[in-house]
Scaffold this motif. Structure first.
Motif: not given
Length: 352
Positions: A23-29, A32-39, A256-258
């Motif tokens: 889940x953490x690995x995929x968040x940046x994917x 489209x800008x590889x942002x990992x923060x909420x919202x 969480x924000x990897x």
């Protein structure tokens, strides 16, 4: 915890990235800008905050940055702008990006860049972490954003988060383009590398300086680059970490924000510069309005206390404490981020 001291650190980081929960690995994917923060922004739309990936050269090194423009942005306007310096080990896609977006929502043009030698920016050897470079990064963001269409160069503010906060204080001592200076959860990188966190390594300063000197010597001789820091960490090791800063930091950066561009590695030779540097030297040179923010439960708060007290010439200086917050919680926890952004917005409104 794995302490890495050779060039194998880079290969190990790539391997250990796969051990981070999917889940953490995929968040940046998923962004489209590889942002990992909420919202985080997923697309640019008229009448809303937009994000603009940009590149520019700083002392011959390519810097990658994101510029956020507010909903009312026009290229013909005279917008105030905020430069944001990211934490140690951090990159523009994490908490610095979150604050850039939230301040853009409040009406400011904002810029956050990956430090030279780190993240997506250029520079060799990778993960060089020298204070002079980090301070120059802040000057470089000011150079770029002051010439951005629609930005009024006389209305520049700056925000430094964690280690970026310490470097921001140093940058603002001399750079009077910054009309309002703020820090969040300020971390004095030089003091901690020299004395240890909460002054726990004072007895080993000379030994560690010798190790840094040996690392520099090995680099100069063309040998393998030595790295210090943490390449990966297990859940068990995280749970056993006693300080909130590091335990929650590992959770944030490695769970969480990897993000693959974010690591806690730095060249051993960087320690020569870090251990002889201090964010709070010459604090009397800051004469701009100063706002420093820290959580009441932050085990790093003592660093903000020290810096704030030394800023004897700062104009209308204020220390804002977020009740109940730890250092890392100010990076992402909505109720604490909201308080910080509200305070920052009012501060910049008054002083820009």
């Amino acid at each position: 915890m794995k302490r890495i001291s050779t060039i194998l650190a880079m290969a190990l980081f790539i391997v250990n990235w796969t051990s981070i929960p999917v889940k953490s690995q995929q968040r940046h994917k998923q962004n489209p800008y590889t942002l990992v923060y909420e919202g985080a922004i997923t697309k640019n739309e008229n009448g809303k905050v937009n994000i603009h990936p940009v590149k520019y050269k700083l002392n011959g090194i390519e810097i990658v940055a994101n510029v956020y423009t507010p909903a009312n942005y026009t290229a013909e306007g005279k917008h105030s702008a905020i430069i944001i310096a990211h934490p140690n080990g951090g990159i523009k896609e994490q908490t610095a990006g979150l604050y850039a977006q939230r301040l853009a929502e409040a009406g400011y043009v904002t810029i956050v860049a990956d430090a030279a030698y780190q993240g997506g920016s250029g520079g060799e050897p990778r993960h060089t972490d020298k204070p002079a470079n980090r301070v120059e990064d802040i000057h470089g963001m000011a150079d770029y954003i002051s010439r951005y269409p629609g930005v009024e160069p006389s209305k520049l503010g700056v925000l430094g988060i964690c280690g970026g906060g310490g470097y921001t204080l140093k940058a603002a001592q001399g750079d009077k383009r910054f009309k309002a200076v703020a820090t969040l959860s300020m971390f004095n990188s030089g003091e901690v590398r020299r004395n240890g966190f909460q002054h726990t390594q004072v007895a080993t300063i000379q030994e560690r300086l010798q190790k840094a000197s040996d690392g520099r010597n090995q680099e100069a001789a063309g040998g393998n680059i030595q790295y210090a820091g943490v390449a990966s960490i297990t859940d068990e090791e995280i749970a056993k970490t006693s300080t909130d800063l590091y335990r929650e930091g590992y959770e944030y950066y490695y769970r969480s924000h990897a993000h693959p561009n974010s690591t806690f590695l730095y060249t051993m030779s960087s320690m020569l510069d870090l251990m002889t540097w201090d964010a709070t030297s010459n604090m009397e040179l800051i004469n701009q309005p100063l706002l420093m923010i820290a959580g009441s439960n932050a085990d790093t708060k003592y660093m903000t206390d020290t810096a704030f007290n030394k800023a004897v010439n700062a104009k209308n200086k204020e220390f804002f404490v977020i009740n109940g917050a730890t250092h890392i919680q100010t990076y992402w926890k909505p109720e604490y981020v909201t308080q910080a952004v509200s305070k920052l917005t009012n501060f910049y409104k008054i002083n820009l």
